[in-house]
Design a protein around this motif. Structure first.
Motif, PDB file in Angstrom:
ATOM      1  N   ALA A 261       0.980  -1.265   0.119  1.00  0.00           N
ATOM      2  CA  ALA A 261      -0.070  -0.042   0.033  1.00  0.00           C
ATOM      3  C   ALA A 261       1.000   1.359  -0.056  1.00  0.00           C
ATOM      4  N   ASP A 262       2.185   1.170   0.295  1.00  0.00           N
ATOM      5  CA  ASP A 262       3.023   2.403   0.436  1.00  0.00           C
ATOM      6  C   ASP A 262       4.151   2.390  -0.500  1.00  0.00           C
ATOM      7  N   ILE A 263       4.296   1.318  -1.431  1.00  0.00           N
ATOM      8  CA  ILE A 263       5.494   1.086  -2.038  1.00  0.00           C
ATOM      9  C   ILE A 263       5.456   2.340  -3.376  1.00  0.00           C
TER      10      ILE A 263
ATOM     11  N   THR B  16       4.828  -7.558   0.691  1.00  0.00           N
ATOM     12  CA  THR B  16       5.927  -6.521   0.814  1.00  0.00           C
ATOM     13  C   THR B  16       6.624  -6.437  -0.334  1.00  0.00           C
ATOM     14  N   TYR B  17       7.674  -5.335  -0.282  1.00  0.00           N
ATOM     15  CA  TYR B  17       8.652  -5.239  -1.280  1.00  0.00           C
ATOM     16  C   TYR B  17       9.923  -4.597  -0.683  1.00  0.00           C
ATOM     17  N   THR B  18      11.065  -5.144  -0.982  1.00  0.00           N
ATOM     18  CA  THR B  18      12.519  -4.784  -0.236  1.00  0.00           C
ATOM     19  C   THR B  18      13.016  -3.471  -0.848  1.00  0.00           C
ATOM     20  N   VAL B  19      13.213  -2.638  -0.147  1.00  0.00           N
ATOM     21  CA  VAL B  19      13.807  -1.281  -0.515  1.00  0.00           C
ATOM     22  C   VAL B  19      15.106  -1.315   0.349  1.00  0.00           C
TER      23      VAL B  19
ATOM     24  N   VAL C  76      11.270   9.441   3.957  1.00  0.00           N
ATOM     25  CA  VAL C  76      10.408  10.959   3.753  1.00  0.00           C
ATOM     26  C   VAL C  76       9.910  10.646   2.306  1.00  0.00           C
ATOM     27  N   THR C  77       8.752  10.648   2.028  1.00  0.00           N
ATOM     28  CA  THR C  77       8.165  10.450   0.606  1.00  0.00           C
ATOM     29  C   THR C  77       7.685  11.724   0.039  1.00  0.00           C
ATOM     30  N   GLY C  78       7.403  12.679   0.830  1.00  0.00           N
ATOM     31  CA  GLY C  78       7.297  13.953   0.604  1.00  0.00           C
ATOM     32  C   GLY C  78       7.629  14.867   1.765  1.00  0.00           C
TER      33      GLY C  78
END
Length: 498
Positions: free
Chosen positions: A248-250, A290-293, A315-317
């Motif tokens: 949901a956040d990726i 989930t995805y690996t960042v 920090v996405t924005g």
């Protein structure tokens, strides 16, 4: 007597019910209109949108050093936390077995070399026999032509010559075979020497030994896979964190975004990093994807150790100096108790200052309202006058084509309009400006419409239409609309019972 008592009890019950009804009705009538309005002022400040995640700290490059050979460890020369250099000897296997194989391979090669020499000598001998047979055949043939030798003697001479030639061919083949055997023995010897060299285990990189899995005297078996003896981290001055981010956040994550994180070992130490990679491979566990960042960060003083858990805020924005409104104000909707105290957006200017129309400025993020898109681009991208003029031509042309298509029955297509503008601006903007423009376009696409109720000076609640940008836990950015700093946004309205 009993019947009279029943009548008295019934009258008392009726009286109690009547009194209770009067009391409740009185409370309700007395509280009508007693509504307390709670507001919060819109302010200018910072809005930071974050995605929380956690992950394990590890070295940027970690190499597991193993053994390709089986045998007993004669020496273990390094321990945990030792600093090693590339090529440094860190362990040795008992070399006796492999030294024996080298000597055996050397003896086999010597045998093959001797066999080759023997075959070459044989070739020399059969060539000499062939020359003798050739001379004998030539003489017998000459005598036969003169009638001094019989036909049987000529046939014998020819047979002897043919046999000698065949012996030469055989000798040459045997030499080729001996050469092949020698090459095979050379390869076997080389392999034995390589195995002997591999009994000395060296560090493949410069780094620090973070794990030692063996002890001196231990026997390692490398029949199917190489057993891991040591784990070496190349550089602990830089670390990598593999964070698991929910699906949901990726969509908010992008490479280069700043990251703030802490570890439990140093809870008061704030560390920073950058998003380096977003891996496309998903991980599904209990129906949660989930995805690996991958995040890279500096490790001052090498205090971050591999395996520590990092708690991160990606920090996405981030916006500074923007108009912002409380998130509670965005959730507020007038209740029936406020009937008569609300003013819809169409009549918002009655009894108060005019907003958004003639005679009053439009207010909102960065000037609010509808501004010329070229003016905004000029301000945001620092366009030259020539670029601004060319951009105006691009916008007019794009609007004209899309409107013409809409008049033909195709409808107004915003996506087609944006695509037309993008194509036109590619020849106007520099690559850096184009990259910034696309980032701004993505940000604009992420805005949304909302309604904020504001308490005006006369106490009335007025509806304001705004467009919102990024949001954090407390505030949301106002990018456009009829809202100004200091406006009292309504967050709650509750009835007060006296």
């Amino acid at each position: 007597m009993l019947e009279n008592r029943r009548w008295v009890m019934a009258l008392v019950a009726v009286a109690v019910l009547a009194l209770a009804g009067w009391w409740f009705l009185g409370r309700s009538e007395g509280s009508a209109g007693a509504v307390q309005i709670e507001t919060t002022a819109t302010t200018t400040g910072e809005v930071r949108r974050i995605v929380a995640a956690s992950g394990a700290v590890r070295a940027l490059v970690t190499v597991e050093v193993g053994s390709q050979l089986s045998g007993q460890l004669a020496e273990v020369l390094v321990d945990f936390n030792d600093t090693v250099e590339e090529g440094q000897v860190i362990a040795r296997l008992d070399p006796q077995t492999y030294e024996t194989r080298v000597r055996e391979a050397e003896a086999s090669r010597a045998t093959a070399l001797a066999s080759l020499a023997l075959q070459r000598a044989t070739l020399t001998r059969v060539r000499a026999n062939t020359r003798t047979a050739q001379l004998n055949f030539d003489r017998t043939e000459t005598l036969s032509e003169r009638g001094n030798a019989s036909a049987a003697a000529l046939d014998n001479a020819r047979a002897t010559l043919d046999a000698a030639l065949a012996d030469v061919t055989v000798a040459q083949a045997q030499i080729s075979n001996a050469q092949a055997v020698l090459a095979q023995r050379d390869a076997t010897l080389e392999g034995a020497r390589i195995d002997l060299e591999r009994t000395t285990i060296r560090s493949p990189i410069n780094g620090i030994v973070v794990d030692r899995a063996v002890d001196e005297g231990q026997t390692v078996a490398a029949s199917l896979s190489a057993p891991v003896l040591f784990t070496i981290a190349q550089d602990l001055g830089q670390v990598q964190i593999d964070a698991q981010v929910d699906e949901a956040d990726i969509g908010q994550i992008a490479e280069g975004q700043p990251v703030n994180f802490t570890v439990d070992a140093y809870p008061d130490m704030q560390l920073t990093g950058l998003v380096d990679q977003i891996r496309l491979s998903p991980t599904a566990l209990n129906n949660v994807v989930t995805y690996t960042v991958v995040i890279t960060a500096a490790n001052p003083g090498q205090r971050l150790l591999p395996g520590m858990t990092a708690n991160m805020d990606i920090v996405t924005g981030e916006r500074e100096g923007v108009l912002r409104v409380s998130n509670a104000a965005l959730r507020f909707r007038p209740s029936p108790a406020l009937e008569g105290r609300t003013r819809p957006v169409e009549a918002a200017s009655e009894g108060g200052p005019r907003r958004g129309g003639e005679g009053g400025p439009r207010r909102g993020g960065e000037g609010g309202g509808r501004r010329n898109p070229v003016d905004r681009l000029t301000e945001q991208l620092d366009l030259t006058p020539e670029q601004a003029e060319s951009a105006s031509t691009v916008f007019r042309s794009a609007f004209g084509r899309v409107q013409a298509a809409a008049q033909e029955g195709g409808g107004f297509d915003r996506a087609a309009l944006q695509a037309e503008i993008d194509r036109g601006l590619q020849s106007v903007l520099t690559p850096e400006q184009m990259q910034r423009y696309r980032a701004l376009a993505r940000e604009a696409a992420n805005t949304r419409s909302a309604t904020v109720w504001v308490q005006e000076a006369d106490g009335m609640l007025a509806e304001r239409r705004v467009r919102l940008g990024i949001s954090d836990n407390q505030h949301t950015e106002v990018v456009a609309g009829d809202l100004a700093e200091g406006d009292l946004a309504v967050t709650r309205a509750r009835e007060v019972r006296e």
